[in-house]
Design a protein around this motif. Sequence first.
Motif, PDB file in Angstrom:
ATOM      1  N   GLY A   1       0.824  -1.211   0.000  1.00 40.41           N
ATOM      2  CA  GLY A   1       0.000   0.000   0.000  1.00 40.41           C
ATOM      3  C   GLY A   1       0.857   1.259   0.000  1.00 40.41           C
ATOM      4  O   GLY A   1       0.528   2.241  -0.672  1.00 40.41           O
TER       5      GLY A   1
ATOM      6  N   SER B   1      -9.160   7.926  -2.901  1.00 39.83           N
ATOM      7  CA  SER B   1      -9.583   7.534  -1.547  1.00 39.83           C
ATOM      8  C   SER B   1     -10.917   6.812  -1.577  1.00 39.83           C
ATOM      9  O   SER B   1     -11.091   5.780  -0.911  1.00 39.83           O
TER      10      SER B   1
ATOM     11  N   PHE C   1     -10.778   3.195  -2.568  1.00 41.33           N
ATOM     12  CA  PHE C   1     -10.223   2.252  -1.607  1.00 41.33           C
ATOM     13  C   PHE C   1     -11.121   2.021  -0.390  1.00 41.33           C
ATOM     14  O   PHE C   1     -10.847   1.132   0.408  1.00 41.33           O
TER      15      PHE C   1
ATOM     16  N   GLN D   1      -6.585  -6.863   2.331  1.00 41.49           N
ATOM     17  CA  GLN D   1      -7.109  -5.647   1.724  1.00 41.49           C
ATOM     18  C   GLN D   1      -7.142  -4.465   2.691  1.00 41.49           C
ATOM     19  O   GLN D   1      -6.825  -3.344   2.299  1.00 41.49           O
TER      20      GLN D   1
ATOM     21  N   ALA E   1      -5.530  -0.669   1.860  1.00 45.08           N
ATOM     22  CA  ALA E   1      -6.445   0.442   1.619  1.00 45.08           C
ATOM     23  C   ALA E   1      -6.327   1.507   2.701  1.00 45.08           C
ATOM     24  O   ALA E   1      -6.386   2.706   2.411  1.00 45.08           O
TER      25      ALA E   1
END
Length: 186
Positions: free
Chosen positions: A71, A124, A127, A141, A145
């Motif tokens: 990320g 943003s 995500f 995930q 995110a």
Amino acid sequence: GGTFKNLESARERLNIAVPVSLFFIFALLFITFNSVKQSLLVFSGIPFAIVGGIFALVIRGLPFSISAGVGFIALFGVAVLNGIVMIAYFNRLEENGVSDVHSRIITGTSSRLRPILMTALVASLGFIPMALSEGSGAEVQRPLATVVIGGLISSTLLTLIVLPVLYGIFNKHTNPEYSFNKHKNT
């Protein structure tokens, strides 16, 4: 034992991938601007993005993981993109004859406010489903995110507030009034 070995192997690859990605980002910035100073100005968004990503992980109570590291790599690209938009517009204003640094900063920041905010907002919002997921694969995930969302918030603030200030500090000598007053006082 096998899972632990895989985790250690992934961490070793991440310890190589992050510095390599940072190097390539800086190299591409240098190629784009042909200036170490402007490349460093745009690159300054990365530390602020890192702070935002770490802060978001802490707020959500998520540990740093391999997916969080990935990320961060994704975040670096988006954080730098906003800085490129701002500095490129400042350069365009200078090429169009706006010689006063303060005028370039005011005009450029107000003109690029909407594109920068929209870029950060779209990324943003994209995500958010990953950050809130609860199903299978959520453990991978959510950290990724969360890092991207938190880092985008802080790097967007940097791009809109701190980057123009740094640009003004590093470009004082290009302001004709500043140069005249400086020589007048000496």
